[in-house]
Design an enzyme around this catalytic site. Structure first.
Site, PDB file in Angstrom:
ATOM      1  N   GLU A  78     117.823 119.679  46.460  1.00 30.18           N
ATOM      2  CA  GLU A  78     118.499 118.397  46.257  1.00 30.18           C
ATOM      3  C   GLU A  78     117.517 117.286  45.908  1.00 30.18           C
ATOM      4  O   GLU A  78     117.775 116.455  45.043  1.00 30.18           O
ATOM      5  CB  GLU A  78     119.286 118.012  47.517  1.00 30.18           C
ATOM      6  CG  GLU A  78     119.896 116.625  47.417  1.00 30.18           C
ATOM      7  CD  GLU A  78     121.008 116.357  48.423  1.00 30.18           C
ATOM      8  OE1 GLU A  78     121.049 117.008  49.474  1.00 30.18           O
ATOM      9  OE2 GLU A  78     121.836 115.478  48.127  1.00 30.18           O
ATOM     10  N   ASP A 105     119.396 122.696  50.307  1.00 33.86           N
ATOM     11  CA  ASP A 105     119.689 121.332  50.751  1.00 33.86           C
ATOM     12  C   ASP A 105     118.874 121.112  52.029  1.00 33.86           C
ATOM     13  O   ASP A 105     119.172 121.695  53.068  1.00 33.86           O
ATOM     14  CB  ASP A 105     121.179 121.164  51.024  1.00 33.86           C
ATOM     15  CG  ASP A 105     121.568 119.702  51.134  1.00 33.86           C
ATOM     16  OD1 ASP A 105     120.669 118.880  51.428  1.00 33.86           O
ATOM     17  OD2 ASP A 105     122.748 119.384  50.943  1.00 33.86           O
ATOM     18  N   ILE A 107     118.421 118.586  54.084  1.00 33.83           N
ATOM     19  CA  ILE A 107     119.287 118.078  55.174  1.00 33.83           C
ATOM     20  C   ILE A 107     120.661 117.856  54.552  1.00 33.83           C
ATOM     21  O   ILE A 107     120.811 116.979  53.699  1.00 33.83           O
ATOM     22  CB  ILE A 107     118.826 116.726  55.768  1.00 33.83           C
ATOM     23  CG1 ILE A 107     117.376 116.767  56.255  1.00 33.83           C
ATOM     24  CG2 ILE A 107     119.753 116.334  56.928  1.00 33.83           C
ATOM     25  CD1 ILE A 107     116.893 115.442  56.872  1.00 33.83           C
ATOM     26  N   ASP A 108     121.626 118.623  54.936  1.00 35.64           N
ATOM     27  CA  ASP A 108     122.992 118.334  54.505  1.00 35.64           C
ATOM     28  C   ASP A 108     123.650 117.567  55.643  1.00 35.64           C
ATOM     29  O   ASP A 108     123.799 118.084  56.752  1.00 35.64           O
ATOM     30  CB  ASP A 108     123.776 119.610  54.198  1.00 35.64           C
ATOM     31  CG  ASP A 108     125.113 119.267  53.575  1.00 35.64           C
ATOM     32  OD1 ASP A 108     125.120 118.581  52.544  1.00 35.64           O
ATOM     33  OD2 ASP A 108     126.157 119.640  54.148  1.00 35.64           O
ATOM     34  N   THR A 110     122.788 113.859  55.587  1.00 36.21           N
ATOM     35  CA  THR A 110     121.715 112.857  55.743  1.00 36.21           C
ATOM     36  C   THR A 110     122.226 111.568  56.392  1.00 36.21           C
ATOM     37  O   THR A 110     121.535 110.975  57.221  1.00 36.21           O
ATOM     38  CB  THR A 110     121.091 112.530  54.369  1.00 36.21           C
ATOM     39  OG1 THR A 110     120.577 113.743  53.831  1.00 36.21           O
ATOM     40  CG2 THR A 110     119.966 111.532  54.485  1.00 36.21           C
ATOM     41  N   ASP A 233     125.024 121.936  48.272  1.00 35.37           N
ATOM     42  CA  ASP A 233     125.907 121.708  49.422  1.00 35.37           C
ATOM     43  C   ASP A 233     126.721 122.966  49.737  1.00 35.37           C
ATOM     44  O   ASP A 233     127.173 123.137  50.879  1.00 35.37           O
ATOM     45  CB  ASP A 233     126.933 120.596  49.134  1.00 35.37           C
ATOM     46  CG  ASP A 233     126.292 119.262  48.786  1.00 35.37           C
ATOM     47  OD1 ASP A 233     125.373 118.853  49.504  1.00 35.37           O
ATOM     48  OD2 ASP A 233     126.722 118.638  47.785  1.00 35.37           O
TER      49      ASP A 233
HETATM   50  P1  2AM Z   1     124.039 115.144  51.833  1.00 40.48           P
HETATM   51  O1  2AM Z   1     124.067 114.768  53.238  1.00 40.48           O
HETATM   52  O2  2AM Z   1     123.043 116.238  51.543  1.00 40.48           O
HETATM   53  O3  2AM Z   1     123.873 113.985  50.899  1.00 40.48           O
HETATM   54  C1  2AM Z   1     129.701 114.549  52.862  1.00 40.48           C
HETATM   55  O4  2AM Z   1     130.859 114.081  52.257  1.00 40.48           O
HETATM   56  C2  2AM Z   1     129.005 115.564  51.994  1.00 40.48           C
HETATM   57  O5  2AM Z   1     128.769 115.023  50.689  1.00 40.48           O
HETATM   58  C3  2AM Z   1     127.643 115.936  52.527  1.00 40.48           C
HETATM   59  O6  2AM Z   1     127.514 117.328  52.434  1.00 40.48           O
HETATM   60  C4  2AM Z   1     126.658 115.200  51.636  1.00 40.48           C
HETATM   61  O7  2AM Z   1     125.429 115.851  51.470  1.00 40.48           O
HETATM   62  C5  2AM Z   1     127.403 115.179  50.341  1.00 40.48           C
HETATM   63  N1  2AM Z   1     127.006 114.048  49.485  1.00 40.48           N
HETATM   64  C6  2AM Z   1     126.543 112.865  49.860  1.00 40.48           C
HETATM   65  N2  2AM Z   1     126.298 112.059  48.809  1.00 40.48           N
HETATM   66  C7  2AM Z   1     126.629 112.778  47.730  1.00 40.48           C
HETATM   67  C8  2AM Z   1     126.613 112.505  46.338  1.00 40.48           C
HETATM   68  N3  2AM Z   1     126.209 111.345  45.847  1.00 40.48           N
HETATM   69  N4  2AM Z   1     127.028 113.449  45.499  1.00 40.48           N
HETATM   70  C9  2AM Z   1     127.435 114.631  45.987  1.00 40.48           C
HETATM   71  N5  2AM Z   1     127.476 114.944  47.289  1.00 40.48           N
HETATM   72  C10 2AM Z   1     127.079 114.038  48.163  1.00 40.48           C
HETATM   73 CA    CA Z   2     123.970 117.893  50.750  1.00 40.50          CA
END
Ligand code: 2AM
Ligand code: CA
Length: 285
Positions: A78, A105, A107-108, A110, A233
């Site tokens: 990511e 990923d 940290i999924d 974040t 994700d």
């Molecule tokens: P992340 O924490 O790695 O950013 C929550 O709705 C989910 O959407 C999480 O798995 C998050 O992953 C992801 N997410 C957050 N921002 C995003 C973005 N801009 N585009 C796609 N996915 C996103």
């Molecule tokens: Ca993610």
């Protein structure tokens, strides 16, 4: 390709699964130690889309370890990709020819990590010629490691997982997310939410797509859908669900592939009702 490669191991080295577990455990422990203790917070796409030096450090740790064991493999993480759907699609296209591709990923969840809400994971998948063959999702706060290998089942705490039995929306517990993309993904997801909320037993939104997918695999959730996600994700979680007897498609019902961004995942038994309800709400695309 060497014979040993075909077997998933390298001479004198470790199996793909052992490396993935090692990476997830190391990165997870480190992330946990940084909870409430990181220095720099950056805004990526919008105030809804965050990144910390812990995301970047976790990705670097995993990438180094993977490439030490498998120097000829490709790596898609990511934090190596610019924000936004176009950059994601381009990044996936660039590695589409890769024989072995690690999709990570670091940290999924974040946003959760930043706020100290204990619902985030490390997600690591390995694809062979575009098909996911290994998936690991590690939740460091509960010390739960979910792992699946293609054709070999999915496990948590060393126990075989299977999806839940609910076969109707009204007995289903489902999850979704609130996407960072306020123009396209969020409004579409809200339409689905509005339509599904009165039809299901209840809805949860924990803020980590990968952990929601792992929970569908473990039978803790009947289903999960979200608009506008990325390959990192979903890749590991998709294999966890498939190997636990569940179904993963896009919101139109097309089978899961690495390019899927609008996901519908479930125990399989309520999948069609789930897709039909989203379609009836005009919330699929
Ligand atoms: P992340 O924490 O790695 O950013 C929550 O709705 C989910 O959407 C999480 O798995 C998050 O992953 C992801 N997410 C957050 N921002 C995003 C973005 N801009 N585009 C796609 N996915 C996103
Ligand atoms: Ca993610």
């Amino acid at each position: 390709m060497t014979v040993s490669d075909q077997q998933g191991t390298v001479v004198g080295g470790k199996s793909f699964a052992a490396v993935a577990i090692n990476c997830a455990a190391k990165a997870g422990e480190w992330i946990k130690s940084k909870l409430g203790n990181y220095e720099k917070l950056d805004i990526k796409y919008s105030a809804h889309d965050l990144v910390t030096e812990v995301d970047k450090g976790s990705e670097t740790l995993i990438k180094r370890l993977v490439l030490t064991h498998f120097p000829h493999h490709s790596f898609l993480g990511e934090e190596g990709v610019e924000p936004g759907p176009e950059a994601s699609a381009r990044a996936l296209e660039e590695v589409s020819e890769a024989e072995y591709l690690w999709i990570v990923d670091p940290i999924d969840g974040t946003t959760n990590f930043v706020h100290g809400f204990p619902f985030f994971v490390v997600s690591i998948a390995l694809a062979h010629k575009g098909e996911v063959i290994l998936g690991v999702v590690y939740d460091p706060m509960r010390d739960e490691l979910f792992i699946a290998e293609k054709g070999k089942g999915a496990y948590v705490h060393g126990k075989r997982m299977s999806v839940s039995q609910e076969d109707s929306l009204k007995t289903s517990l489902i999850a979704t997310g609130f996407p960072a993309d306020l123009d396209y993904a969020l409004p579409l997801n809200m339409k689905g939410l509005q339509a599904l909320a009165p039809q299901v037993r209840n809805i949860r939104s924990g803020g980590s797509a990968a952990l929601h997918m792992a929970y569908v695999a473990a039978g803790r959730l009947s289903g999960f859908w979200e608009i506008g996600l990325n390959s990192w994700d979903l890749a590991a979680g998709a294999l966890l669900i498939q190997e636990s007897g569940g179904t993963v498609t896009d919101t139109l019902g097309q089978p899961y592939s690495l390019g899927v961004r609008n996901v519908a995942a479930s125990n399989g038994k309520m999948h069609q009702s789930f897709l039909d309800a989203l379609a009836a709400a005009d919330a699929v695309k």
